[in-house]
Every structure is written in structure tokens, then in C-alpha cells.
Design an enzyme around this catalytic site. Structure first.
Site, PDB file in Angstrom:
ATOM      1  N   LYS A  19       0.871  -1.181   0.000  1.00 33.00           N
ATOM      2  CA  LYS A  19       0.000   0.000   0.000  1.00 33.00           C
ATOM      3  C   LYS A  19       0.901   1.222   0.000  1.00 33.00           C
ATOM      4  O   LYS A  19       1.672   1.436   0.939  1.00 33.00           O
ATOM      5  CB  LYS A  19      -0.908  -0.008   1.235  1.00 33.00           C
ATOM      6  N   THR A  22      -2.777   6.728  -0.033  1.00 31.01           N
ATOM      7  CA  THR A  22      -3.984   6.779   0.766  1.00 31.01           C
ATOM      8  C   THR A  22      -4.850   7.902   0.217  1.00 31.01           C
ATOM      9  O   THR A  22      -4.329   8.911  -0.254  1.00 31.01           O
ATOM     10  CB  THR A  22      -3.683   6.957   2.269  1.00 31.01           C
ATOM     11  N   GLU A  72      -3.300   0.818  -3.641  1.00 29.90           N
ATOM     12  CA  GLU A  72      -4.002   0.603  -2.367  1.00 29.90           C
ATOM     13  C   GLU A  72      -4.072  -0.879  -2.010  1.00 29.90           C
ATOM     14  O   GLU A  72      -4.603  -1.256  -0.984  1.00 29.90           O
ATOM     15  CB  GLU A  72      -5.434   1.161  -2.446  1.00 29.90           C
TER      16      GLU A  72
END
Length: 102
Positions: A19, A22, A72
Site C-alpha cells: 500500500k 492513501t 491501495e
């Protein structure tokens, strides 16, 4: 004191580099490239890493792509669903691109 929090379910993905972005609302749009942020878990604010902000850019839900979803570590439909759950009334967002700061 932590600068930003993530849901605990994202902690492992962040720590191994799966990841790398954000999606945040306007309240967290003040971060800028080069910022070094202490990261905590949303549930208990426990510190778990430090990240460096690489970029911050505006985006709408409709502009999200498969590439954003990959960053993500989820599918595009799942990403949009998660964002709608967290920010049910928002339409404008910001993509915070980051890397682990060692």
C-alpha cells in the site's frame, strides 16, 4: 503523537510496501511532498511506522483508476466502496503518495 492514522487492517500492507497511497478528505490535504509523518493505527493510535510524503494531489471518486486501486492493494470497486464507507458525503479527495521512511 502520530501525524496520520490508518485502519489496522492496512498496517501489514503498508509495512511491506503493498500500500503506497492513501485517499483522504480535505481535513488531511495539508500534507506536502517531503513531509515525514509518524503513523499510528486508527483504532488505538499505536505508532507502527514513519512515512515520507512523495506527493499530494486532488482527485474525485470518478477519477480513481485501476492504478490507484493497485497502489491501495485492492480492486477498484473495493477501493471506491471503502472510500464511500469512510467518507459517505464527500466528493472531492486527495491522493497522498508515500513510502516507508527508514
Amino acid at each position: 503523537m502520530n501525524d496520520i492514522t490508518f485502519y489496522q487492517r492496512f498496517e501489514a500492507d503498508i509495512l511491506v510496501g503493498r500500500k503506497t497511497i492513501t485517499i483522504r478528505d480535505k481535513s488531511e490535504s495539508h500534507f506536502k511532498a517531503g513531509d515525514i509523518l509518524r503513523v499510528g493505527r486508527f483504532e488505538d493510535n499505536r505508532y507502527f511506522c514513519t512515512i515520507e510524503v512523495l506527493s499530494m494531489s486532488p482527485i474525485t471518486l470518478d477519477e480513481l483508476t485501476e492504478e490507484h486501486a493497485k497502489q491501495e492493494n485492492m480492486g477498484l470497486d473495493e477501493l471506491k466502496e471503502v472510500i464511500r464507507e469512510i467518507y459517505p458525503k464527500e466528493k472531492n479527495f486527495f491522493v497522498l503518495n508515500f513510502r516507508l521512511y527508514l
